[in-house]
Write an enzyme that holds these catalytic residues in place. Structure first.
Site, short mmCIF file in Angstrom:
data_model
loop_
_atom_site.label_atom_id
_atom_site.label_comp_id
_atom_site.label_asym_id
_atom_site.label_seq_id
_atom_site.Cartn_x
_atom_site.Cartn_y
_atom_site.Cartn_z
N SER A 74 -13.37 6.81 -8.68
CA SER A 74 -13.07 7.22 -7.23
C SER A 74 -13.74 8.98 -7.38
CB SER A 74 -12.09 7.28 -6.78
OG SER A 74 -11.80 8.15 -5.62
N TYR B 166 -3.04 9.40 -7.91
CA TYR B 166 -4.10 8.44 -7.78
C TYR B 166 -5.25 9.04 -8.66
CZ TYR B 166 -8.30 6.23 -5.79
OH TYR B 166 -9.65 5.58 -5.64
N1 LIG Z 1 -12.00 2.39 -0.21
C1 LIG Z 1 -12.04 3.72 -0.79
O1 LIG Z 1 -12.58 4.72 -0.01
C2 LIG Z 1 -12.27 3.91 -2.14
C3 LIG Z 1 -12.83 5.13 -2.78
C4 LIG Z 1 -12.78 5.31 -4.10
C5 LIG Z 1 -12.59 4.52 -4.90
N2 LIG Z 1 -11.94 3.16 -4.54
C6 LIG Z 1 -11.64 2.09 -5.24
O2 LIG Z 1 -12.31 0.91 -5.12
C7 LIG Z 1 -11.32 -0.13 -5.41
C8 LIG Z 1 -11.32 -0.98 -4.21
O3 LIG Z 1 -10.69 -0.25 -3.10
P1 LIG Z 1 -10.68 -1.03 -1.80
O4 LIG Z 1 -10.66 0.13 -0.78
O5 LIG Z 1 -11.59 -2.03 -1.47
O6 LIG Z 1 -9.18 -1.76 -1.85
P2 LIG Z 1 -8.55 -2.59 -0.91
O7 LIG Z 1 -9.14 -2.84 0.44
O8 LIG Z 1 -6.92 -2.33 -0.69
O9 LIG Z 1 -8.61 -4.00 -1.65
C9 LIG Z 1 -7.78 -4.02 -2.97
C10 LIG Z 1 -7.96 -5.36 -3.35
O10 LIG Z 1 -7.45 -5.26 -4.88
C11 LIG Z 1 -6.41 -6.49 -4.84
N3 LIG Z 1 -5.53 -6.08 -5.71
C12 LIG Z 1 -4.55 -5.04 -5.43
N4 LIG Z 1 -3.67 -5.23 -6.62
C13 LIG Z 1 -3.91 -6.19 -7.48
C14 LIG Z 1 -3.54 -6.53 -8.66
N5 LIG Z 1 -2.58 -5.76 -9.42
N6 LIG Z 1 -4.25 -7.35 -9.27
C15 LIG Z 1 -5.35 -8.16 -8.83
N7 LIG Z 1 -5.88 -7.78 -7.52
C16 LIG Z 1 -5.26 -6.51 -6.92
C17 LIG Z 1 -6.04 -6.53 -3.43
O11 LIG Z 1 -5.41 -7.74 -3.07
P3 LIG Z 1 -4.25 -7.75 -2.09
O12 LIG Z 1 -4.64 -7.26 -0.93
O13 LIG Z 1 -3.93 -9.31 -1.99
O14 LIG Z 1 -3.04 -6.93 -2.72
C18 LIG Z 1 -7.45 -6.17 -2.58
O15 LIG Z 1 -8.14 -7.76 -2.78
C19 LIG Z 1 -10.11 0.66 -5.99
O16 LIG Z 1 -10.12 0.54 -7.26
C20 LIG Z 1 -10.29 1.90 -5.25
O17 LIG Z 1 -9.25 2.81 -6.22
C21 LIG Z 1 -11.80 3.00 -3.05
#
Ligand SMILES: NC(=O)c1ccc[n+]([C@@H]2O[C@H](COP(=O)([O-])OP(=O)(O)OC[C@H]3O[C@@H](n4cnc5c(N)ncnc54)[C@H](OP(=O)(O)O)[C@@H]3O)[C@@H](O)[C@H]2O)c1
Length: 249
Positions: free
Chosen positions: A142, A155
């Site tokens: 991130s 985080y």
């Molecule tokens: N969005 C941002 O701004 C951002 C920025 C920097 C980095 N990231 C990183 O990018 C990644 C994805 O972010 P996102 O915003 O797309 O997240 P999101 O919309 O919350 O989606 C997360 C996904 O991971 C699944 N998940 C959660 N806990 C899990 C577990 N224990 N085992 C397997 N699957 C699991 C969720 O399933 P459920 O919904 O069913 O729990 C969902 O499918 C993360 O690692 C995050 O830290 C995101």
């Protein structure tokens, strides 16, 4: 020739958000994809339907990435369905910001169990399945690591660990033709960032104002970078962390 033709990829946490977009993008580029979800299958089914409608190939496997037995089963199901693995995207992750007064052991373990332990366990199993051809591991870190946002201590620490894991495993696994790279997104508009209250907040406005390219990111900004890191086009890249944030640092 599509960029990932013939490859098999696992994308953890791909029932929504960035992971779902990467899964669909990989399938479009010819990969057979394993869509992983932790409990509710409904969203994973939507991703499978979209991939199938576009003529792609995918299966869904339920596995909580922080549970060792689940991770072992995820890779075993992959082997049974496709017989090989070429790409692992460690995307599953949680982000719950809290001021230091509200940091608890539970909050710490939630982040480190899913974001860090889950990544390590998945890398361990991937290495066993990659075989002599090698493979590509892509870890979602991130831009929060470099932004040092107030209340992001737990985080951001978990994502700093991801970059360290990337750097170490790149050296450890390079001799086995396994490349390991990170993507560090800036703020991306996803189901998760909506639920967390980031989208539409003063934080989003402030980050967009500091972003040279002037907006919040979208999952579709990340997917082409993941395709690049999964493909032979990045065959001479390992141990890198690509900050994909519209220039926000
Ligand atoms: N969005 C941002 O701004 C951002 C920025 C920097 C980095 N990231 C990183 O990018 C990644 C994805 O972010 P996102 O915003 O797309 O997240 P999101 O919309 O919350 O989606 C997360 C996904 O991971 C699944 N998940 C959660 N806990 C899990 C577990 N224990 N085992 C397997 N699957 C699991 C969720 O399933 P459920 O919904 O069913 O729990 C969902 O499918 C993360 O690692 C995050 O830290 C995101």
């Amino acid at each position: 020739m599509r960029k990932l033709q013939g490859k098999v990829a696992i994308v953890t946490g791909s029932s929504m958000g960035i992971g779902a977009d990467i899964a669909k993008g990989f399938a479009t580029e010819g990969a057979s994809v394993v869509v992983n979800y932790p409990s509710e299958k409904e969203n994973a089914n939507k991703v499978l339907d979209e991939i199938a409608q576009a003529g792609g190939k995918a299966i869904a496997v339920m596995a909580d990435i922080s549970v060792e037995a689940d991770v072992i089963r995820l890779f075993e199901e992959t082997r049974k369905a496709f017989g090989r693995l070429d790409v692992l995207v460690n995307n599953a992750g949680v982000y719950k910001f809290a001021p230091i007064e509200e940091v608890t052991p539970e909050l710490f373990h939630l982040h480190f169990n899913i974001n860090v332990l889950g990544t390590l366990l998945a890398c361990r199993q991937a290495v066993k399945l990659f075989g002599d051809r090698g493979g590509s591991i892509i870890n979602l870190a991130s831009a929060a690591i470099v932004l040092n946002l107030p209340t992001s201590s737990v985080y951001a620490a978990s994502k700093s660990a991801i970059n360290t894991i990337t750097a170490v495993l790149a050296k450890e696994l390079g001799p086995r033709k396994i490349r390991v790279n990170s993507i560090s997104p800036g703020l991306i508009d996803t189901e998760g960032t909506h639920a967390a209250g980031f989208i539409g907040s003063d934080l989003e406005t402030s980050l967009a104002a500091q972003t040279p390219l002037g907006r919040t990111g979208r999952p579709s900004d990340i997917t082409p970078i993941a395709v690049f890191l999964a493909s032979e086009e990045s065959g001479w890249l390992t141990g890198e962390n690509l900050v994909v944030s519209g220039g926000l640092r």
